[in-house]
Design a protein around this motif. Sequence first.
Motif, mmCIF file in Angstrom:
data_model
loop_
_atom_site.group_PDB
_atom_site.id
_atom_site.type_symbol
_atom_site.label_atom_id
_atom_site.label_comp_id
_atom_site.label_asym_id
_atom_site.label_seq_id
_atom_site.Cartn_x
_atom_site.Cartn_y
_atom_site.Cartn_z
ATOM 1 N N GLU A 18 -6.176 6.422 -1.546
ATOM 2 C CA GLU A 18 -6.225 5.383 -0.519
ATOM 3 C C GLU A 18 -6.739 4.233 -1.067
ATOM 4 O O GLU A 18 -6.452 2.891 -0.883
ATOM 5 C CB GLU A 18 -6.835 5.626 0.951
ATOM 6 N N HIS B 43 0.710 -1.134 0.072
ATOM 7 C CA HIS B 43 -0.217 -0.155 -0.136
ATOM 8 C C HIS B 43 0.948 1.136 -0.029
ATOM 9 O O HIS B 43 0.762 1.812 -0.851
ATOM 10 C CB HIS B 43 -1.033 0.132 1.310
ATOM 11 N N GLU B 44 1.633 1.275 0.859
ATOM 12 C CA GLU B 44 2.832 2.730 0.954
ATOM 13 C C GLU B 44 3.596 2.716 -0.213
ATOM 14 O O GLU B 44 3.717 3.629 -0.616
ATOM 15 C CB GLU B 44 3.516 2.488 2.511
ATOM 16 N N HIS C 169 1.710 4.484 -2.766
ATOM 17 C CA HIS C 169 1.842 5.729 -2.844
ATOM 18 C C HIS C 169 3.193 6.472 -3.285
ATOM 19 O O HIS C 169 3.249 7.417 -4.031
ATOM 20 C CB HIS C 169 1.579 6.177 -1.152
ATOM 21 N N TYR D 287 -10.954 3.245 4.601
ATOM 22 C CA TYR D 287 -10.032 2.681 3.852
ATOM 23 C C TYR D 287 -10.783 1.771 2.942
ATOM 24 O O TYR D 287 -10.428 1.486 1.678
ATOM 25 C CB TYR D 287 -9.103 1.952 4.613
HETATM 26 ZN ZN LIG Z 1 -2.445 5.177 2.326
#
Ligand SMILES: [Zn+2]
Length: 262
Positions: free
Chosen positions: A149, A131-132, A135, A204
């Motif tokens: 997100e 996930h990160e 980004h 989320y």
């Molecule tokens: Zn995030």
Amino acid sequence: MSCLLLLAVPAGGAPAVGSPVLPPELRSLWPDGVVVRRGARSTVAGHRTPPSVLDEVARHADTAAQRVSGVLGTSVRPLVVVPASAREAADLAGVARLDGLAAVADGGRVIVVPEAYAMLNLTGKSVVLTHELTHVAAGTDGVPPWLREGFADYVGYRDAGLPVPVAAAELAAEVRAGRLQKALPGPEAFAVDGRDPGRLARAYQEAWLACRFLADRFGERTLVRLYRDARTAGVDRALAPLGLSVATLTARWRAYVRHQFA
Ligand SMILES: [Zn+2]
């Protein structure tokens, strides 16, 4: 003058003190020493963290890099920083608090929040780092929170093998109780203030299912293109070629969410 200890340790290999291949930003992270471990694709820098923990982070970061590359079609080489505490993680990220988060994307790097990260199982660790890293690799400027997100969770959960009702347990309970938000989650739903962790979790999950709907209905490549278009042209113009507005997407997302938990 304080002593700077630098250990660049290839996973399983011998330490090389003060290795010149260390990125400059790693050399000055902490005055009392940085331990660096390398995975196949990743570099992990830790503070007062056992090398075995850093090696595990490197393995998960390698997997995450593979997954993000697979979706975005670009090469990804993660830099992951593992501070000694959540306090240190928040200081590094330049924010007041990181309650409830296991990691954050900060510029070109991922910062692990060690206490929360340690509580995750192996699947959870992979999902969070993927996930990160999404980004970091895809960028976030100009993208509304639900898309930012949701896209990161789409990539994070894509290969995790978790059924939707399990990965989105809080939202499943809410929908089965007859409640579902009328709008896609906005900035306030993602506020990390520790006041309503259930709402934060559901935000989320709502965002994830909006992106999962787009990928299911229009294909993953279209979702990736939409994300890139939203960054440059705004989300309204990015949705238009699909015959969608935020309002019509919201209506179809609500039907899709209800269907997931029927
Ligand atoms: Zn995030």
